[in-house]
Design a protein around this motif. Structure first.
Motif, PDB file in Angstrom:
ATOM      1  N   VAL A 154       0.840  -1.201   0.000  1.00 43.96           N
ATOM      2  CA  VAL A 154       0.000   0.000   0.000  1.00 43.96           C
ATOM      3  C   VAL A 154       0.873   1.248   0.000  1.00 43.96           C
ATOM      4  O   VAL A 154       0.678   2.180  -0.791  1.00 43.96           O
ATOM      5  CB  VAL A 154      -0.946  -0.006   1.218  1.00 43.96           C
ATOM      6  CG1 VAL A 154      -1.622   1.354   1.379  1.00 43.96           C
ATOM      7  CG2 VAL A 154      -1.996  -1.098   1.066  1.00 43.96           C
ATOM      8  N   ALA A 155       1.872   1.281   0.896  1.00 43.24           N
ATOM      9  CA  ALA A 155       2.740   2.445   0.986  1.00 43.24           C
ATOM     10  C   ALA A 155       3.564   2.632  -0.286  1.00 43.24           C
ATOM     11  O   ALA A 155       3.759   3.762  -0.756  1.00 43.24           O
ATOM     12  CB  ALA A 155       3.656   2.314   2.196  1.00 43.24           C
ATOM     13  N   SER A 156       4.033   1.529  -0.876  1.00 44.53           N
ATOM     14  CA  SER A 156       4.826   1.615  -2.094  1.00 44.53           C
ATOM     15  C   SER A 156       4.013   2.213  -3.234  1.00 44.53           C
ATOM     16  O   SER A 156       4.520   3.024  -4.021  1.00 44.53           O
ATOM     17  CB  SER A 156       5.343   0.224  -2.483  1.00 44.53           C
ATOM     18  OG  SER A 156       6.053   0.267  -3.705  1.00 44.53           O
ATOM     19  N   LEU A 157       2.748   1.811  -3.341  1.00 42.54           N
ATOM     20  CA  LEU A 157       1.883   2.357  -4.383  1.00 42.54           C
ATOM     21  C   LEU A 157       1.759   3.869  -4.233  1.00 42.54           C
ATOM     22  O   LEU A 157       1.877   4.624  -5.208  1.00 42.54           O
ATOM     23  CB  LEU A 157       0.518   1.690  -4.324  1.00 42.54           C
ATOM     24  CG  LEU A 157      -0.514   2.088  -5.381  1.00 42.54           C
ATOM     25  CD1 LEU A 157      -1.454   0.919  -5.675  1.00 42.54           C
ATOM     26  CD2 LEU A 157      -1.332   3.301  -4.960  1.00 42.54           C
ATOM     27  N   HIS A 189      -7.629   5.604 -17.789  1.00 39.45           N
ATOM     28  CA  HIS A 189      -6.755   4.437 -17.902  1.00 39.45           C
ATOM     29  C   HIS A 189      -7.111   3.429 -16.815  1.00 39.45           C
ATOM     30  O   HIS A 189      -7.501   3.789 -15.716  1.00 39.45           O
ATOM     31  CB  HIS A 189      -5.293   4.880 -17.740  1.00 39.45           C
ATOM     32  CG  HIS A 189      -4.325   3.748 -17.645  1.00 39.45           C
ATOM     33  ND1 HIS A 189      -3.954   2.997 -18.730  1.00 39.45           N
ATOM     34  CD2 HIS A 189      -3.660   3.232 -16.580  1.00 39.45           C
ATOM     35  CE1 HIS A 189      -3.086   2.074 -18.352  1.00 39.45           C
ATOM     36  NE2 HIS A 189      -2.896   2.189 -17.046  1.00 39.45           N
ATOM     37  N   GLY A 190      -6.963   2.165 -17.129  1.00 37.43           N
ATOM     38  CA  GLY A 190      -7.135   1.124 -16.138  1.00 37.43           C
ATOM     39  C   GLY A 190      -8.513   0.498 -16.167  1.00 37.43           C
ATOM     40  O   GLY A 190      -9.359   0.830 -17.003  1.00 37.43           O
ATOM     41  N   PRO A 191      -8.765  -0.426 -15.258  1.00 41.67           N
ATOM     42  CA  PRO A 191     -10.044  -1.145 -15.260  1.00 41.67           C
ATOM     43  C   PRO A 191     -11.231  -0.210 -15.065  1.00 41.67           C
ATOM     44  O   PRO A 191     -11.115   0.847 -14.445  1.00 41.67           O
ATOM     45  CB  PRO A 191      -9.915  -2.107 -14.067  1.00 41.67           C
ATOM     46  CG  PRO A 191      -8.460  -2.201 -13.784  1.00 41.67           C
ATOM     47  CD  PRO A 191      -7.877  -0.892 -14.182  1.00 41.67           C
ATOM     48  N   GLU A 192     -12.358  -0.606 -15.572  1.00 42.58           N
ATOM     49  CA  GLU A 192     -13.597   0.132 -15.316  1.00 42.58           C
ATOM     50  C   GLU A 192     -14.005  -0.019 -13.856  1.00 42.58           C
ATOM     51  O   GLU A 192     -14.494   0.925 -13.227  1.00 42.58           O
ATOM     52  CB  GLU A 192     -14.707  -0.394 -16.235  1.00 42.58           C
ATOM     53  CG  GLU A 192     -16.088   0.231 -15.999  1.00 42.58           C
ATOM     54  CD  GLU A 192     -16.216   1.641 -16.542  1.00 42.58           C
ATOM     55  OE1 GLU A 192     -17.173   2.339 -16.139  1.00 42.58           O
ATOM     56  OE2 GLU A 192     -15.376   2.040 -17.364  1.00 42.58           O
ATOM     57  N   VAL A 221     -10.010  18.187 -15.202  1.00 39.91           N
ATOM     58  CA  VAL A 221      -9.400  16.875 -14.987  1.00 39.91           C
ATOM     59  C   VAL A 221      -8.479  16.566 -16.153  1.00 39.91           C
ATOM     60  O   VAL A 221      -8.887  16.642 -17.318  1.00 39.91           O
ATOM     61  CB  VAL A 221     -10.478  15.772 -14.866  1.00 39.91           C
ATOM     62  CG1 VAL A 221      -9.820  14.420 -14.626  1.00 39.91           C
ATOM     63  CG2 VAL A 221     -11.460  16.107 -13.749  1.00 39.91           C
ATOM     64  N   GLY A 222      -7.238  16.247 -15.845  1.00 37.28           N
ATOM     65  CA  GLY A 222      -6.289  15.809 -16.865  1.00 37.28           C
ATOM     66  C   GLY A 222      -6.280  14.292 -16.929  1.00 37.28           C
ATOM     67  O   GLY A 222      -7.236  13.662 -17.384  1.00 37.28           O
ATOM     68  N   ARG A 223      -5.223  13.689 -16.433  1.00 38.64           N
ATOM     69  CA  ARG A 223      -5.148  12.230 -16.447  1.00 38.64           C
ATOM     70  C   ARG A 223      -5.978  11.632 -15.309  1.00 38.64           C
ATOM     71  O   ARG A 223      -6.104  12.197 -14.235  1.00 38.64           O
ATOM     72  CB  ARG A 223      -3.699  11.775 -16.326  1.00 38.64           C
ATOM     73  CG  ARG A 223      -2.844  12.192 -17.510  1.00 38.64           C
ATOM     74  CD  ARG A 223      -1.554  11.404 -17.568  1.00 38.64           C
ATOM     75  NE  ARG A 223      -0.753  11.573 -16.348  1.00 38.64           N
ATOM     76  CZ  ARG A 223       0.326  10.858 -16.083  1.00 38.64           C
ATOM     77  NH1 ARG A 223       0.728   9.921 -16.927  1.00 38.64           N
ATOM     78  NH2 ARG A 223       1.014  11.074 -14.969  1.00 38.64           N
ATOM     79  N   PHE A 224      -6.546  10.452 -15.600  1.00 37.23           N
ATOM     80  CA  PHE A 224      -7.329   9.715 -14.615  1.00 37.23           C
ATOM     81  C   PHE A 224      -6.997   8.245 -14.784  1.00 37.23           C
ATOM     82  O   PHE A 224      -6.927   7.734 -15.905  1.00 37.23           O
ATOM     83  CB  PHE A 224      -8.832   9.933 -14.838  1.00 37.23           C
ATOM     84  CG  PHE A 224      -9.701   9.150 -13.885  1.00 37.23           C
ATOM     85  CD1 PHE A 224     -10.194   9.739 -12.734  1.00 37.23           C
ATOM     86  CD2 PHE A 224     -10.020   7.828 -14.138  1.00 37.23           C
ATOM     87  CE1 PHE A 224     -10.980   9.022 -11.847  1.00 37.23           C
ATOM     88  CE2 PHE A 224     -10.798   7.092 -13.255  1.00 37.23           C
ATOM     89  CZ  PHE A 224     -11.285   7.692 -12.113  1.00 37.23           C
ATOM     90  N   ALA A 225      -6.811   7.535 -13.665  1.00 44.76           N
ATOM     91  CA  ALA A 225      -6.470   6.120 -13.764  1.00 44.76           C
ATOM     92  C   ALA A 225      -7.010   5.344 -12.577  1.00 44.76           C
ATOM     93  O   ALA A 225      -7.032   5.847 -11.445  1.00 44.76           O
ATOM     94  CB  ALA A 225      -4.960   5.929 -13.846  1.00 44.76           C
ATOM     95  N   VAL A 226      -7.444   4.132 -12.849  1.00 47.38           N
ATOM     96  CA  VAL A 226      -7.680   3.134 -11.810  1.00 47.38           C
ATOM     97  C   VAL A 226      -6.433   2.260 -11.795  1.00 47.38           C
ATOM     98  O   VAL A 226      -6.053   1.673 -12.811  1.00 47.38           O
ATOM     99  CB  VAL A 226      -8.949   2.311 -12.107  1.00 47.38           C
ATOM    100  CG1 VAL A 226      -9.101   1.189 -11.087  1.00 47.38           C
ATOM    101  CG2 VAL A 226     -10.174   3.206 -12.110  1.00 47.38           C
ATOM    102  N   LEU A 227      -5.775   2.181 -10.644  1.00 45.78           N
ATOM    103  CA  LEU A 227      -4.445   1.599 -10.548  1.00 45.78           C
ATOM    104  C   LEU A 227      -4.523   0.135 -10.125  1.00 45.78           C
ATOM    105  O   LEU A 227      -4.764  -0.167  -8.954  1.00 45.78           O
ATOM    106  CB  LEU A 227      -3.600   2.386  -9.550  1.00 45.78           C
ATOM    107  CG  LEU A 227      -3.487   3.895  -9.826  1.00 45.78           C
ATOM    108  CD1 LEU A 227      -2.721   4.577  -8.695  1.00 45.78           C
ATOM    109  CD2 LEU A 227      -2.828   4.163 -11.176  1.00 45.78           C
ATOM    110  N   ALA A 228      -4.296  -0.749 -11.049  1.00 46.87           N
ATOM    111  CA  ALA A 228      -4.328  -2.186 -10.763  1.00 46.87           C
ATOM    112  C   ALA A 228      -2.928  -2.697 -10.408  1.00 46.87           C
ATOM    113  O   ALA A 228      -2.528  -3.795 -10.806  1.00 46.87           O
ATOM    114  CB  ALA A 228      -4.896  -2.947 -11.956  1.00 46.87           C
TER     115      ALA A 228
END
Length: 252
Positions: free
Chosen positions: A29-32, A193-196, A222-229
């Motif tokens: 978690v911390a690394s992410l 970017h990333g999963p729905e 809003v610029g970039r948006f991502a779901v981080l898998a």
């Protein structure tokens, strides 16, 4: 003023055994968070011991938080080298928001929102950021909680309300936020970017479970948006939710 915001439900420490026990997951978690280096981070399902673990692993971040009687925090962390706190508030999603231990609308634990108004050291621009967690079980609590959030922050632009809403875009609480003038950061980003989905249950992306959201007032771009898998160094998910990241442009 540009800020990078990350919201992440990190999963209660007390619920799981190996391989999903918190001591196995906390470094991931911390690394992410360190790797994606948000200016502001909104967390949910953070017990007291978890917050101490993350504070130790995330030097450079200060935290706005208050513990409820259930043991949970919904903290807002921020890069102290860039942002300062102008004011802060912690309130329950209940009929008596000043009582952090209140449990109304058929909730099983107190549901608390943490908010801070930040000033950027370089530009002087300010923004309100709130970390929230709507109830997982009570539909009424989700409806009422969203209404309270919309009322509380709808007239305080620029504002960002982020967290685990336990609802999808088809549900009433989501519409409450958008009808109040908030925009879903994913919906207005150029190329998400990333999963729905934002829920993985420690196994794989769960279809139809886009339940973690970043809502922005209409003066926030809003610029970039991502779901981080992201996987941790064990090759596993560090939480049963995915983190959500948004690069935001705020008015001067």
């Amino acid at each position: 003023m540009s800020i990078r915001l990350l919201t992440y439900n990190v999963r209660y420490a007390t619920l799981d055994g190996d391989p999903n026990a918190w001591p196995e997951r906390r470094d991931g978690v911390a690394s992410l968070v360190r790797f994606h280096r948000p200016d502001v981070v909104c967390l949910q399902e953070v017990w007291e011991t978890q917050l101490a673990d993350l504070e130790a692993r995330l030097p450079g971040y200060e935290w706005v938080s208050e513990r409820t009687s259930s043991g949970e925090h919904t903290p807002v962390g921020y890069r102290a080298d860039r942002l300062s706190v102008l004011d802060r508030e912690v309130f329950s999603l209940s009929e008596t928001p000043e009582d952090l231990h209140a449990m109304d609308w058929e909730t099983t634990v107190p549901r608390v929102t943490t908010a801070a108004r930040f000033r950027d050291a370089e530009t002087g621009a300010a923004v309100v950021v709130a970390s929230t967690h709507l109830d997982h079980d009570s539909e009424r609590a989700r409806r009422e909680g969203a209404a309270l959030l919309a009322d509380r922050f709808g007239d305080r632009p620029p504002a960002v309300v982020a967290g685990d809403f336990n609802c999808t875009p088809d549900d009433r609480p989501y519409r409450t936020m958008t009808e109040a003038g908030f925009r879903d950061a994913r919906a207005v980003a150029d190329a998400p970017h990333g999963p729905e989905t934002t829920f993985n249950d420690f196994e794989h992306p769960q279809e139809g479970k886009r339940i973690d959201h970043v809502f922005v007032s209409d003066d926030v771009d809003v610029g970039r948006f991502a779901v981080l898998a992201d996987l941790d160094d064990r090759g596993l998910y560090p939480s049963d939710h995915f983190a959500v990241l948004a690069d935001l442009e705020l008015p001067p």
